[in-house]
Enzyme design. Structure first.
Site, PDB file in Angstrom:
ATOM      1  N   ASP A  78       0.835  -1.206   0.000  1.00 33.48           N
ATOM      2  CA  ASP A  78       0.000   0.000   0.000  1.00 33.48           C
ATOM      3  C   ASP A  78       0.870   1.257   0.000  1.00 33.48           C
ATOM      4  O   ASP A  78       0.364   2.378  -0.061  1.00 33.48           O
ATOM      5  CB  ASP A  78      -1.016  -0.009   1.149  1.00 33.48           C
ATOM      6  CG  ASP A  78      -0.366   0.044   2.516  1.00 33.48           C
ATOM      7  OD1 ASP A  78       0.867  -0.053   2.613  1.00 33.48           O
ATOM      8  OD2 ASP A  78      -1.114   0.202   3.509  1.00 33.48           O
ATOM      9  N   SER A  79       2.203   1.077   0.013  1.00 36.15           N
ATOM     10  CA  SER A  79       3.127   2.189  -0.269  1.00 36.15           C
ATOM     11  C   SER A  79       2.801   2.784  -1.631  1.00 36.15           C
ATOM     12  O   SER A  79       3.181   3.919  -1.936  1.00 36.15           O
ATOM     13  CB  SER A  79       4.580   1.700  -0.228  1.00 36.15           C
ATOM     14  OG  SER A  79       4.732   0.529  -1.005  1.00 36.15           O
ATOM     15  N   GLU A 110       9.697  -4.049  10.140  1.00 41.29           N
ATOM     16  CA  GLU A 110      10.085  -2.762   9.555  1.00 41.29           C
ATOM     17  C   GLU A 110      10.630  -1.814  10.615  1.00 41.29           C
ATOM     18  O   GLU A 110       9.975  -1.553  11.629  1.00 41.29           O
ATOM     19  CB  GLU A 110       8.867  -2.118   8.850  1.00 41.29           C
ATOM     20  CG  GLU A 110       9.208  -0.754   8.256  1.00 41.29           C
ATOM     21  CD  GLU A 110       8.183  -0.221   7.269  1.00 41.29           C
ATOM     22  OE1 GLU A 110       7.225  -0.954   6.918  1.00 41.29           O
ATOM     23  OE2 GLU A 110       8.350   0.933   6.837  1.00 41.29           O
ATOM     24  N   GLU A 170      -1.050  -5.478   8.749  1.00 40.05           N
ATOM     25  CA  GLU A 170      -0.216  -4.881   9.791  1.00 40.05           C
ATOM     26  C   GLU A 170      -0.807  -5.126  11.180  1.00 40.05           C
ATOM     27  O   GLU A 170      -2.029  -5.104  11.342  1.00 40.05           O
ATOM     28  CB  GLU A 170      -0.093  -3.364   9.561  1.00 40.05           C
ATOM     29  CG  GLU A 170       0.556  -3.010   8.236  1.00 40.05           C
ATOM     30  CD  GLU A 170       0.679  -1.498   8.017  1.00 40.05           C
ATOM     31  OE1 GLU A 170       0.350  -0.712   8.935  1.00 40.05           O
ATOM     32  OE2 GLU A 170       1.100  -1.114   6.911  1.00 40.05           O
ATOM     33  N   ASP A 187      -1.248  -6.235  -0.356  1.00 37.28           N
ATOM     34  CA  ASP A 187      -1.278  -5.578   0.953  1.00 37.28           C
ATOM     35  C   ASP A 187      -2.702  -5.109   1.262  1.00 37.28           C
ATOM     36  O   ASP A 187      -3.254  -4.271   0.530  1.00 37.28           O
ATOM     37  CB  ASP A 187      -0.351  -4.348   0.876  1.00 37.28           C
ATOM     38  CG  ASP A 187       0.316  -4.031   2.178  1.00 37.28           C
ATOM     39  OD1 ASP A 187       0.083  -4.742   3.166  1.00 37.28           O
ATOM     40  OD2 ASP A 187       1.098  -3.061   2.197  1.00 37.28           O
ATOM     41  N   LYS A 212      -1.002  -9.435   2.940  1.00 37.84           N
ATOM     42  CA  LYS A 212      -0.231  -8.948   4.093  1.00 37.84           C
ATOM     43  C   LYS A 212      -1.117  -7.998   4.892  1.00 37.84           C
ATOM     44  O   LYS A 212      -1.929  -7.278   4.309  1.00 37.84           O
ATOM     45  CB  LYS A 212       1.035  -8.218   3.630  1.00 37.84           C
ATOM     46  CG  LYS A 212       1.852  -7.623   4.783  1.00 37.84           C
ATOM     47  CD  LYS A 212       3.187  -7.099   4.339  1.00 37.84           C
ATOM     48  CE  LYS A 212       3.168  -5.691   3.823  1.00 37.84           C
ATOM     49  NZ  LYS A 212       2.662  -4.680   4.757  1.00 37.84           N
TER      50      LYS A 212
HETATM   51  O1  KIV Z   1       3.509  -1.109   1.631  1.00 39.17           O
HETATM   52  C1  KIV Z   1       4.656  -1.554   1.530  1.00 39.17           C
HETATM   53  O2  KIV Z   1       5.349  -1.356   0.534  1.00 39.17           O
HETATM   54  C2  KIV Z   1       5.188  -2.340   2.638  1.00 39.17           C
HETATM   55  C3  KIV Z   1       6.648  -2.654   2.626  1.00 39.17           C
HETATM   56  C4  KIV Z   1       7.394  -1.482   3.131  1.00 39.17           C
HETATM   57  C5  KIV Z   1       6.969  -3.868   3.390  1.00 39.17           C
HETATM   58  O3  KIV Z   1       4.474  -2.662   3.528  1.00 39.17           O
END
Ligand code: KIV
Length: 300
Positions: free
Chosen positions: A64-65, A202, A135, A103, A133
């Site tokens: 989600d970056s 992280e 968090e 994500d 993924k």
């Molecule tokens: O969103 C993302 O790119 C991430 C990575 C930094 C692991 O969660």
């Protein structure tokens, strides 16, 4: 999870890596057991996924970056499921061998277990991903169990968890006090017990990440967490020097794509202004006889 790869997608790649097999979650686990470093990068589009896959990346994360490095948001909080799925599909079209992880964006898994399972399922059904993924630590255990229970592999994410940026008071390292290190250590064990197949760590102290990595059977993937993790991930736009706003301390820049884009765009602009582009080699021609007939017909 299928280990066969459609022939049409492998043709170009087979010349580069004829022996390569599709990477699965058990392949990552085996790499940890053999003490072979695991490689992961983010991708948000087809050409990047293709290049990462051809380079031999083990896993590709549609992080989600995306919100910050591609969509220009200030943080990852505004990212929606629809945006994530749109980019996931593009990545899935580019990657053949890497394990594909989507994500879960902010608010897609925090509200209820039911919506978490449904949204995780959308990544597989509509996004072409093979795992998701999310968090968080102990507060996510039930959610992880439910998603894994639905047959969807889950990667955890501890330490600096950007979706909690407001609670953390900024993008800052985590686990630097004895009590926060203990909490992270316990959370890691709980996530493994809940069924996570891997864990991103992280921006946490290297020795804490190393200890966690040795205590877990599942692979840890570090970003700003030192060399003791079982694998490493970076945000691709940081690695390529494509994100101009800031570069975290833990990033190694392998290229200056922002500078290279500036150079190419400036050259194009100058060529057009000087009328040196397009040249004859960039233009479409027409037979003289067709041209004469045409001129005769329009009376020029
Ligand atoms: O969103 C993302 O790119 C991430 C990575 C930094 C692991 O969660």
């Amino acid at each position: 999870m299928s280990t066969t790869v459609p022939a049409i997608r492998t043709a170009a790649i087979d010349s580069v890596a004829p022996q390569r097999k599709k990477i699965t979650i058990s392949a990552l686990r085996q790499k940890k057991e053999r003490a072979e470093p695991i490689t992961m990068l983010t991708a948000y589009d087809y050409p990047t996924a293709l290049a990462e896959d051809q380079a031999g990346m083990d896993a590709i994360l549609v992080g989600d970056s995306l919100g910050m490095v591609v969509l220009g948001y200030q943080n990852t909080l505004p990212v929606t499921m629809e945006e994530m799925l749109h980019h996931s599909r593009a990545v899935a079209r580019g990657a053949t061998y890497a394990l594909l992880i989507g994500d879960l964006p902010f608010m897609s898994y925090q509200v209820s277990t039911e919506s978490a399972v449904r949204n995780a399922g959308r990544f597989l059904q509509e996004g072409g991903m093979e795992a998701v993924k999310l968090e968080g630590g102990r507060e996510r255990v039930d959610t992880v169990r439910a998603i894994v229970g639905a047959g969807i592999p889950v990667m955890g994410h501890l330490g600096l968890t950007p979706q909690s940026v407001n609670q953390l008071g900024g993008f800052r390292p985590q686990g630097r006090t004895a009590s926060s290190a203990k909490r992270l250590y316990e959370d890691a064990l709980l996530l493994e017990d809940a069924g996570c197949f891997s864990l991103v760590l992280e921006s946490v102290p290297a020795r804490l990440a190393q200890l966690v990595s040795t205590k877990l059977s599942i692979p840890t993937i570090g970003i700003g967490a030192g060399i003791g993790c079982d694998g490493q991930v970076l945000v691709t736009h940081d690695l390529l020097g494509l994100f101009d706003r800031f570069t975290p301390k833990f990033v190694k820049k392998y290229a200056d794509f922002h500078g290279e884009m500036h150079r190419a765009f400036t050259e194009f602009l100058q060529d057009v202004q000087a009328r040196s582009f397009p040249g004859p080699q960039h233009s479409v021609e027409m037979d003289d006889s067709e041209w004469q007939t045409f001129i005769g017909e329009v009376g020029e």
